[in-house]
Structure formats: C-alpha cells, structure tokens
Design an enzyme around this catalytic site. Structure first.
Site, PDB file in Angstrom:
ATOM      1  N   CYS A 180      94.172  25.771 -31.263  1.00 41.57           N
ATOM      2  CA  CYS A 180      93.069  24.956 -30.802  1.00 41.57           C
ATOM      3  C   CYS A 180      93.608  23.939 -29.792  1.00 41.57           C
ATOM      4  O   CYS A 180      94.670  23.352 -30.000  1.00 41.57           O
ATOM      5  CB  CYS A 180      92.339  24.201 -31.906  1.00 41.57           C
ATOM      6  SG  CYS A 180      91.581  25.254 -33.133  1.00 41.57           S
ATOM      7  N   ARG A 205      96.028  28.017 -26.249  1.00 42.67           N
ATOM      8  CA  ARG A 205      96.097  27.625 -27.654  1.00 42.67           C
ATOM      9  C   ARG A 205      94.994  28.277 -28.497  1.00 42.67           C
ATOM     10  O   ARG A 205      94.971  28.128 -29.718  1.00 42.67           O
ATOM     11  CB  ARG A 205      95.965  26.097 -27.779  1.00 42.67           C
ATOM     12  CG  ARG A 205      97.041  25.347 -27.026  1.00 42.67           C
ATOM     13  CD  ARG A 205      96.825  23.862 -27.131  1.00 42.67           C
ATOM     14  NE  ARG A 205      97.014  23.396 -28.489  1.00 42.67           N
ATOM     15  CZ  ARG A 205      98.168  23.059 -29.017  1.00 42.67           C
ATOM     16  NH1 ARG A 205      99.253  23.150 -28.293  1.00 42.67           N
ATOM     17  NH2 ARG A 205      98.245  22.638 -30.260  1.00 42.67           N
ATOM     18  N   TRP A 222      90.815  28.325 -31.873  1.00 41.47           N
ATOM     19  CA  TRP A 222      91.409  29.514 -32.489  1.00 41.47           C
ATOM     20  C   TRP A 222      90.950  29.456 -33.933  1.00 41.47           C
ATOM     21  O   TRP A 222      91.330  28.564 -34.680  1.00 41.47           O
ATOM     22  CB  TRP A 222      92.932  29.470 -32.387  1.00 41.47           C
ATOM     23  CG  TRP A 222      93.585  30.729 -32.852  1.00 41.47           C
ATOM     24  CD1 TRP A 222      93.826  31.842 -32.116  1.00 41.47           C
ATOM     25  CD2 TRP A 222      94.111  30.984 -34.165  1.00 41.47           C
ATOM     26  NE1 TRP A 222      94.445  32.790 -32.892  1.00 41.47           N
ATOM     27  CE2 TRP A 222      94.625  32.293 -34.146  1.00 41.47           C
ATOM     28  CE3 TRP A 222      94.181  30.261 -35.347  1.00 41.47           C
ATOM     29  CZ2 TRP A 222      95.213  32.883 -35.265  1.00 41.47           C
ATOM     30  CZ3 TRP A 222      94.757  30.843 -36.464  1.00 41.47           C
ATOM     31  CH2 TRP A 222      95.275  32.144 -36.407  1.00 41.47           C
ATOM     32  N   ASN A 274      91.940  19.884 -34.443  1.00 37.95           N
ATOM     33  CA  ASN A 274      92.941  20.953 -34.375  1.00 37.95           C
ATOM     34  C   ASN A 274      93.755  20.839 -35.645  1.00 37.95           C
ATOM     35  O   ASN A 274      94.338  19.790 -35.917  1.00 37.95           O
ATOM     36  CB  ASN A 274      93.824  20.745 -33.135  1.00 37.95           C
ATOM     37  CG  ASN A 274      95.066  21.623 -33.153  1.00 37.95           C
ATOM     38  OD1 ASN A 274      95.071  22.688 -33.756  1.00 37.95           O
ATOM     39  ND2 ASN A 274      96.111  21.169 -32.495  1.00 37.95           N
ATOM     40  N   GLY A 275      93.784  21.912 -36.448  1.00 36.18           N
ATOM     41  CA  GLY A 275      94.555  21.862 -37.691  1.00 36.18           C
ATOM     42  C   GLY A 275      93.760  22.470 -38.829  1.00 36.18           C
ATOM     43  O   GLY A 275      92.765  23.164 -38.603  1.00 36.18           O
ATOM     44  N   GLU A 302     111.766  43.010 -30.012  1.00 36.50           N
ATOM     45  CA  GLU A 302     111.014  42.180 -29.066  1.00 36.50           C
ATOM     46  C   GLU A 302     110.198  43.052 -28.115  1.00 36.50           C
ATOM     47  O   GLU A 302     109.050  42.719 -27.791  1.00 36.50           O
ATOM     48  CB  GLU A 302     111.990  41.263 -28.308  1.00 36.50           C
ATOM     49  CG  GLU A 302     111.392  40.394 -27.233  1.00 36.50           C
ATOM     50  CD  GLU A 302     110.288  39.440 -27.704  1.00 36.50           C
ATOM     51  OE1 GLU A 302     110.070  39.280 -28.916  1.00 36.50           O
ATOM     52  OE2 GLU A 302     109.608  38.874 -26.825  1.00 36.50           O
ATOM     53  N   LYS A 343     106.146  42.782 -27.822  1.00 32.89           N
ATOM     54  CA  LYS A 343     105.460  42.522 -26.543  1.00 32.89           C
ATOM     55  C   LYS A 343     104.362  43.552 -26.314  1.00 32.89           C
ATOM     56  O   LYS A 343     103.269  43.226 -25.897  1.00 32.89           O
ATOM     57  CB  LYS A 343     106.436  42.588 -25.350  1.00 32.89           C
ATOM     58  CG  LYS A 343     107.340  41.422 -25.118  1.00 32.89           C
ATOM     59  CD  LYS A 343     106.676  40.179 -24.587  1.00 32.89           C
ATOM     60  CE  LYS A 343     106.160  39.302 -25.682  1.00 32.89           C
ATOM     61  NZ  LYS A 343     107.059  38.421 -26.359  1.00 32.89           N
ATOM     62  N   GLU A 390     101.377  42.930 -28.574  1.00 36.50           N
ATOM     63  CA  GLU A 390     100.628  41.719 -28.204  1.00 36.50           C
ATOM     64  C   GLU A 390      99.756  41.945 -26.973  1.00 36.50           C
ATOM     65  O   GLU A 390      98.626  41.484 -26.916  1.00 36.50           O
ATOM     66  CB  GLU A 390     101.607  40.581 -27.867  1.00 36.50           C
ATOM     67  CG  GLU A 390     102.326  39.995 -29.059  1.00 36.50           C
ATOM     68  CD  GLU A 390     103.317  38.929 -28.632  1.00 36.50           C
ATOM     69  OE1 GLU A 390     103.291  37.832 -29.206  1.00 36.50           O
ATOM     70  OE2 GLU A 390     104.154  39.184 -27.726  1.00 36.50           O
ATOM     71  N   HIS A 437     115.340  57.069 -41.796  1.00 39.04           N
ATOM     72  CA  HIS A 437     114.823  56.802 -43.144  1.00 39.04           C
ATOM     73  C   HIS A 437     113.330  56.520 -43.132  1.00 39.04           C
ATOM     74  O   HIS A 437     112.840  55.773 -43.976  1.00 39.04           O
ATOM     75  CB  HIS A 437     115.594  55.636 -43.768  1.00 39.04           C
ATOM     76  CG  HIS A 437     117.060  55.899 -43.825  1.00 39.04           C
ATOM     77  ND1 HIS A 437     117.627  56.767 -44.726  1.00 39.04           N
ATOM     78  CD2 HIS A 437     118.077  55.452 -43.046  1.00 39.04           C
ATOM     79  CE1 HIS A 437     118.935  56.827 -44.514  1.00 39.04           C
ATOM     80  NE2 HIS A 437     119.223  56.037 -43.494  1.00 39.04           N
ATOM     81  N   LYS A 483      99.105  30.703 -28.477  1.00 37.41           N
ATOM     82  CA  LYS A 483     100.486  30.443 -28.087  1.00 37.41           C
ATOM     83  C   LYS A 483     101.188  29.528 -29.062  1.00 37.41           C
ATOM     84  O   LYS A 483     102.364  29.686 -29.357  1.00 37.41           O
ATOM     85  CB  LYS A 483     100.511  29.830 -26.692  1.00 37.41           C
ATOM     86  CG  LYS A 483     101.900  29.565 -26.207  1.00 37.41           C
ATOM     87  CD  LYS A 483     102.095  30.044 -24.820  1.00 37.41           C
ATOM     88  CE  LYS A 483     103.558  30.159 -24.469  1.00 37.41           C
ATOM     89  NZ  LYS A 483     104.112  31.451 -24.876  1.00 37.41           N
TER      90      LYS A 483
HETATM   91  C1  G6P Z   1     102.985  32.566 -31.462  1.00 31.62           C
HETATM   92  C2  G6P Z   1     103.160  32.996 -30.029  1.00 31.62           C
HETATM   93  C3  G6P Z   1     104.493  33.722 -29.868  1.00 31.62           C
HETATM   94  C4  G6P Z   1     105.634  32.844 -30.349  1.00 31.62           C
HETATM   95  C5  G6P Z   1     105.404  32.368 -31.785  1.00 31.62           C
HETATM   96  C6  G6P Z   1     106.405  31.289 -32.184  1.00 31.62           C
HETATM   97  O1  G6P Z   1     102.831  33.683 -32.262  1.00 31.62           O
HETATM   98  O2  G6P Z   1     102.088  33.829 -29.625  1.00 31.62           O
HETATM   99  O3  G6P Z   1     104.688  34.044 -28.507  1.00 31.62           O
HETATM  100  O4  G6P Z   1     106.824  33.559 -30.284  1.00 31.62           O
HETATM  101  O5  G6P Z   1     104.103  31.788 -31.910  1.00 31.62           O
HETATM  102  O6  G6P Z   1     106.173  30.160 -31.402  1.00 31.62           O
HETATM  103  P1  G6P Z   1     107.232  29.058 -31.043  1.00 31.62           P
HETATM  104  O7  G6P Z   1     106.492  28.104 -30.143  1.00 31.62           O
HETATM  105  O8  G6P Z   1     107.629  28.401 -32.331  1.00 31.62           O
HETATM  106  O9  G6P Z   1     108.370  29.714 -30.373  1.00 31.62           O
END
Ligand code: G6P
Length: 611
Positions: A2, A27, A73, A99-100, A484, A488, A491, A507, A606
């Site tokens: 948020c 956010r 969010w 927010n929270g 990773e 990606k 996402e 396995h 994010k």
């Molecule tokens: C969210 C974001 C990711 C990020 C993760 C951890 O899921 O979408 O891209 O890696 O949070 O966030 P941070 O700010 O702690 O790296």
C-alpha cells in the site's frame, strides 16, 4: 504494501497526490482513492490502478489544499471500490488511509458492532477508524488525543493519515512498523510511504519513527510519542534525483533497471574496491571486523529475490571465510524459536529495507544478542536503521516490482563483504584475493557485454513464450541463479517455473520432462561443469528442450543444447552476477510478448510491509 500520500499547503492537493500515487504504485495497485477537504469532505475511490481512478474523477470537484491518497495491496477484503481507501468514519467526520495490518481488528470490530456501528467495507482500516471515532465522541477529545488512545490498544503495523472535516488546517499521522516520510516545504508538507512523491518539491525530509504521532499544519510539524511528549524532528537531506525515478526513454522500469546494471554494479564498487592496491574499504565491515571474522555462524535472513542473493552468499562465505552459514526465509525464522548465541552474526538482505518479515526477524535476533549486519538498498529504511552495521547497495530506486538491479548489487556487496572478512581472517591467499578483486572490477564491463546480446536473448525467449511450464537448473553457485531465473519468469510472465539443483532434478522434476518442456540450464564453466553436461544429456534423452547459458568459447554443448545464450568468462564465485542478467531479460521479453504489465505484475507488491 500500500502506498500513502498526503498534502497540506498552498497548492491544489489533488495533482500532488495523484502524481505521488503513480510513483508509489509499485507498492500495490488493487485500488486507489483520494479524499480532499474544501468546504466539506470529498471522497473518490476506484478498484484497479491509479489511472482508473484518474479517469473516474474527470469533471468532479477536485478542489482542496489538503488531502490524502492511497494505492492498495489488498489484505483484508477483496480489491473493490468499497474496500478502497480512504475510508470514512461512521459520522462522516473523519477520513483515513492506512498501510499495514491491524491484527486485533476482529476484537475491536466486535466491540464496535455491539455499540451499533455498521461497516461498509471488509477492511481492518475501517474498524480502526471507527474505533478512533468512538473514542473521540465518547471522551470528547480532539482527534489527536483519540488517535493516541486508540493506538495504545492496537496490535499490528500501521501508517495512518487522517483528515478531520472540522479542522481543515491539520493532518494527523502515526506510524508503527510501516514507513512514513514527511517532506518539509515552505508553508507546505508532503507525506508519503517513500521519498519518491516528495523529491520534486523538497529535499528536506523527516522519517517518522515507530510510535510517533505527527500533527501537521501547512507551516508547522509537531511530532509526539504515544505518551504525548514532544519529539524533536530529525531533518535529513534527500540524496535522490528526479531522473532516477523516471523511465528515461525505456518502455518499462524493469527494462531500464536491467540496463542500468553496468552502472549500478559499478556504483556499488565505487569507493570500495581498489583492485590496483588490492584493498576493500567498507566502514560497516571494518568497524565490526572482529565480530564478523570471529562469528561462530552467520545466519542470512531475507525474502524473495533477496533470499536468493543470500543463497549465493552462503556458498561464497563458506568457501572464502570458512564460517558456517545458514540462509533462512525471514517469515519462517521469525516464528521459529531459533537458537541464537552471542557471537552469531545475522545478515539481513533487503532491497526496500521495509519487508515486515525480515524486519521482525532481525528485531528478535537482536534481542537475543546477535549482531545485525544489514545489506539494504533504500537509504534510511527501517532495516538500515535497526542494523548494528551494514552496507548500502547503492542501486538507486528500483521501481519495477520484480527485483533486478538490486539483486546484482546485493551480490556485489556480499562478495565484497566475504572477501574483506576472508583477507582479514586469513582464509584466502593473497593471489586468490587479488584475482577475485580483479574479477569484481570487471563485472560492470561484462554485464554490459551481456546486455549487448539482448536481441538474441529476445529471439530465443520468444520461441518459448507459449510454454506452460519451465524448469531452471543449475549447480553450485549457479543453483541460486536458476532459482532466481524461475522466480523472475513466474513473476513477470505468469508461466509456472521451477528452479532446482540440476542433480536433484532426477528425484522428481524429471517426470515433467517431455518435448514441450523448456529447461534452462545455467551451465557456465565452473567446477561442476562436467556434471551439468551429464544432466543436460539426461534431459535431451527425454526430448526436453534445452536452453543453455554457457561461457563464451565453451564448445562442449555444441549440438546438444537447442539454444545457447553466451556470457563472458568469469570466476565461478563472481559468475552469478553476470549469468542472472540474460535470465532477467528472458522473463521481461516473454512478459511483454504476452501483453502483460511487467512493471506491475498481478497480485505482487514491491515492498511487502505485511507479514
Ligand atoms: C517482494 C518483491 C520482491 C522482493 C521481496 C523481498 O516480494 O516483489 O521483488 O525480492 O519482496 O523484498 P526486499 O525489499 O526485502 O528485498
């Protein structure tokens, strides 16, 4: 999650708030809304992105020099117009954004229901707002006092900002656990979840601390604690330029951020690494070198992409420093009863510095006597502030929701930290140390070379864009890179993808392999190379499609892989920083080809400031 924005001053509030919400959309973007005060309260909210709110208010009365705005969010209640913020209190006097998460909202809601309150949304926010209203009415106190009394009963995390219909000259805000920055202008104040909505107006900001209440007028800012004692605002200068948060000619922030990596990895090394003199200068490490080199154990806590950086670091630190390393999901670590001894060092990795799980995990470990070393991108963020020591990643604002440049910057910082500890501890030879410094020094140039092949990566990626599943495999240092790459793709393109250690594939995941399954092998030259070639054979024998990421000049896979992506040669310890770049590009190009919003993938945010 948020984003919140608020304004009070001489300008029209709506344009300031709208622009701010667009900057904070990373956010969350389930709904957006604004409340403006000008001869009465006006409230506009809409499910969907900020642009949809903007469209829906065309022709409406948007006057007012004080206002609040929110991009959501969803946590409590589905994304919808009625669950969008701001919320209005039952008597229509107060509007609030939040927010929270209010953890004890169910109990508070029951109390209010018993008193006859009715609710128009499913949110915890509306509960808190009516709880505040109820206190204000029953105790005949001002809004500030009602907020103070209410927050003493609240369990959870929040930033709240309130408008009071009868006091159009004041905003009331409070924070615990979620971020709040106040920009100080001349006769005006700007409030936001981060500095990006503020920088074009002022560079002077105050980061509000937990348990503080801010009483904000156009020309006055008062901070108090929950005990009603005045606090002195600590005014800081922002070191951020507007250009850093704009797209700069790229179609998407994600692409811009991928292409920034030669610069961001360079910025990360600048002033720290001197390959000619063989030195690493890092104040945060130097000042705590005894604790770091004598650590019994290093525990890395992080989430998402940052957790993958932690996994790479596990391999690097154990190899170079001979210190046992554990890598923990912060969300699991915080709820276990982990065994932490004095002499343990916790490394917290976070782009935003605000991830709730990581923040709480390190707070707990700190209470138990561990030293906290933060590796954070956002300067002044909560994790940076509670760490005992640390190093910033200096990647600049990362706006695309999927992390790219922050990840490579984290890997650079972690390599520097490991090398610094290793040389001080004597667990690395001078020659190997110097070799790795040279290798690190070459990273920006090598990343640039990889980016030079973006068109080839695009053509390759597009061949597989209609696949339903992907497998990403790697061994050793390349295993976290495979994880990773898979993350990606999930996402950004919504294609199911699994990352796995290449040998472990036998396995389970091997059962998925047929001629429709693309398998991305991170198969750069390293100590496991022969082994991974065998794993590729195993996939080919089952008719899987192999996309191999290989080192320049490696002929081993010619004729075996269906497609190859080439990266420059690099020491295996450093290679992940380079190898991940083509994987970022694959997911970007597939996401774009599918017509998806790569900067704001569905359901993600994010900065995850809720647990
Ligand atoms: C969210 C974001 C990711 C990020 C993760 C951890 O899921 O979408 O891209 O890696 O949070 O966030 P941070 O700010 O702690 O790296």
């Amino acid at each position: 999650m948020c984003g919140i924005v608020a304004y009070i001053g001489q300008r029209q509030a709506y344009p300031v708030i709208l622009k701010g919400l667009k900057r904070l959309e990373y956010r969350g973007y389930d709904s957006a809304g604004v409340a403006l005060l000008n001869h009465g309260l006006k409230l506009y909210k809409k499910k969907g992105k900020v642009a949809e709110l903007e469209e829906s208010v065309v022709g409406k009365d948007l006057q007012g020099q004080i206002g609040i705005g929110h991009t959501r969010w969803a946590t409590h209640g589905e994304p919808s117009d009625r669950n969008a913020h701001p919320h209005l209190s039952a008597n229509g006097k107060f509007a609030m954004i939040h927010n929270g998460i209010i953890e004890n909202y169910a109990q508070l809601k029951q109390e209010l229901l018993n008193k006859g309150y009715k609710f128009h949304s499913d949110t915890d926010t509306e509960v808190l707002l009516n709880f505040i209203e109820d206190i204000q009415v029953n105790n005949q106190v001002g809004l500030e006092e009602a907020v103070r009394i209410a927050l003493k009963r609240v369990v959870g995390a929040y930033v709240i900002v309130l408008l009071d219909k009868d006091h159009p000259d004041t905003l009331i805000a409070a924070r615990k656990g979620s971020p709040l920055v106040i920009g100080i202008g001349k006769g005006e104040h700007f409030l936001a979840s981060d500095a990006s909505p503020i920088i074009e107006y002022t560079k002077e900001v105050v980061y509000v601390n937990d348990y503080e209440i801010a009483i904000i007028k156009a020309d006055e800012l008062i901070l108090k604690n929950l005990g009603n004692e005045k606090q002195t605002p600590f005014i800081q200068k922002l070191d951020l330029e507007l250009a850093a948060i704009e797209k700069g000619g790229f179609d998407h922030f994600m692409l811009k951020e991928i292409f920034e990596q030669p610069l961001t990895t360079y910025d990360c090394l600048r002033g720290r690494l001197d390959a000619t003199f063989g030195t690493i200068t890092m104040g945060g490490v130097q000042n705590h070198i005894e604790q770091l080199k004598n650590a019994n154990r290093i525990i890395i806590v992080a989430c998402g992409t940052s957790w993958h950086a932690g996994l790479v670091a596990e391999y690097v630190i154990e190899e170079l420093c001979r210190i046992p390393v554990e890598v923990e999901y912060a969300s699991e670590f915080r709820y276990r009863n982990p065994v932490i001894h004095k002499g343990d060092v916790i490394i917290a990795i976070s782009q935003s510095g605000e991830t709730a799980d990581t923040l709480v995990a390190i707070e707990k470990a700190k209470e138990q006597g561990a030293v906290i070393f933060g590796i954070v991108n956002v300067v002044g963020s909560s994790i940076a502030r509670i760490s005992n020591a640390g190093a910033y990643t200096h990647a600049g604002p990362e706006i695309g929701v999927a992390s790219t440049k922050a990840f490579t910057a984290q890997l650079v910082v972690l390599a520097l930290v490991a090398l610094k500890i290793a040389i001080e501890k004597g667990t690395i030879t001078r020659d190997r140390y110097q070799h790795l410094l040279n290798e690190l020094n070459d990273v920006p140039e090598k990343v640039k070379l990889v980016l030079g092949q973006a068109d080839h990566v695009r053509e390759t990626a597009l061949k597989y864009k209609d696949a339903k599943d992907f497998l990403y495999l790697g061994r050793g240092y390349n295993f976290p890179v495979a994880l990773e790459g898979a993350l990606k793709l999930k996402e950004i393109s919504y294609i199911h993808a699994e990352g796995y250690p290449a040998a472990e594939m036998k396995h389970g995941p091997i059962a998925l392999v047929d001629e429709t399954l693309p398998v991305v092998f991170v198969a750069t030259k390293d100590s496991y190379h022969q082994k991974i070639v065998s794993n590729i054979q195993e996939i080919k024998a089952r008719k899987g499609k192999v996309i191999a990421l290989i080192t320049e000049g490696d002929e081993t896979l010619t004729g075996l892989a269906d497609d190859v992506l080439i990266v420059p040669e690099a020491d295996e310890i450093i290679a992940p920083i380079i190898s991940v770049v083509p994987l970022q590009l694959i997911s970007y190009y597939i996401g774009v080809a599918k017509g998806l919003d790569v900067d704001k993938p569905r359901n993600l945010a994010k900065s995850v400031t809720v647990e």
